[in-house]
Design a protein around this motif. Structure first.
Motif, PDB file in Angstrom:
ATOM      1  N   LYS A  31      65.816  39.780 -24.540  1.00 39.91           N
ATOM      2  CA  LYS A  31      66.253  38.507 -25.066  1.00 39.91           C
ATOM      3  C   LYS A  31      65.695  38.295 -26.472  1.00 39.91           C
ATOM      4  O   LYS A  31      66.387  37.804 -27.355  1.00 39.91           O
ATOM      5  CB  LYS A  31      65.797  37.386 -24.133  1.00 39.91           C
ATOM      6  N   SER A  32      64.456  38.686 -26.730  1.00 38.79           N
ATOM      7  CA  SER A  32      63.848  38.513 -28.044  1.00 38.79           C
ATOM      8  C   SER A  32      64.516  39.429 -29.071  1.00 38.79           C
ATOM      9  O   SER A  32      64.605  39.081 -30.244  1.00 38.79           O
ATOM     10  CB  SER A  32      62.354  38.769 -27.981  1.00 38.79           C
ATOM     11  N   TRP A  34      67.723  40.222 -29.092  1.00 39.40           N
ATOM     12  CA  TRP A  34      68.971  39.535 -29.452  1.00 39.40           C
ATOM     13  C   TRP A  34      68.703  38.365 -30.396  1.00 39.40           C
ATOM     14  O   TRP A  34      69.475  38.113 -31.334  1.00 39.40           O
ATOM     15  CB  TRP A  34      69.705  39.025 -28.204  1.00 39.40           C
ATOM     16  N   ILE A  35      67.629  37.690 -30.172  1.00 35.98           N
ATOM     17  CA  ILE A  35      67.271  36.568 -31.046  1.00 35.98           C
ATOM     18  C   ILE A  35      66.957  37.082 -32.446  1.00 35.98           C
ATOM     19  O   ILE A  35      67.392  36.511 -33.439  1.00 35.98           O
ATOM     20  CB  ILE A  35      66.089  35.755 -30.449  1.00 35.98           C
TER      21      ILE A  35
END
Length: 176
Positions: free
Chosen positions: A2-3, A5-6
């Protein structure tokens, strides 16, 4: 994950913002006039017209002798026509041996000749904007015998210079 993608999303958004800032001036700076008071943004220019006003006044009493405003490419013809009409009217009262011609007639008073050339723009952001590109006043004393023909030649020379200046610096239609 997720990080990651951020981070990727942050890089993409940053690139868009930075890239957009680079292209923004290119998109919005079209057709800008640089005036002494600052820049004027015209946007899309729909029409531009170059006009010249010729004003001949008696320098002593400030009375106008002639005033014509028309397209710059037509000004010499119009002034010559008006001066010819003045000569014709004067000749109606003169005996045959004293008749005048445009080429030999001169101003018998102190005169000021003012030439003002303007561009009028109709554009996306400026409905009707006038910009003066030249304004000169020439004084001629009566004892100089400044001939009508000399005045029309001077006006013609000025009109040609203003037309060239207009196409080089002020016309948005002729820029590639």
């Amino acid at each position: 994950m997720k990080s990651t993608w951020i981070i990727v999303l942050g890089i993409v958004v940053g690139a868009i913002v930075i890239g957009g800032q680079s292209f923004y001036p290119l998109l919005t700076s079209q057709n800008i006039l640089n005036e002494p008071s600052g820049e004027v943004r015209l946007g899309d220019v729909y029409d531009e017209q170059l006009t010249t006003t010729v004003t001949i006044t008696d320098a002593d009493n400030k009375m106008p002798i002639l005033r014509i405003m028309t397209d710059t490419d037509q000004i010499t013809t119009d002034v010559k026509q008006k001066l010819s009409q003045m000569v014709k009217e004067a000749n109606e009262t003169l005996p045959a041996h004293e008749k005048m011609r445009l080429e030999t007639t001169y101003f018998d008073t102190n005169v000021n000749i003012e030439l003002t050339t303007e561009v009028t723009y109709h554009s996306q952001y400026q409905n009707k904007m006038k910009v003066t590109i030249d304004d000169i006043v020439l004084s001629h004393p009566a004892d100089e015998q400044y001939h009508f023909a000399e005045a029309t030649d001077m006006i013609n020379t000025s009109a040609q210079k203003m037309d060239m200046l207009f196409h080089q610096q002020y016309s948005f239609f002729h820029k590639v």
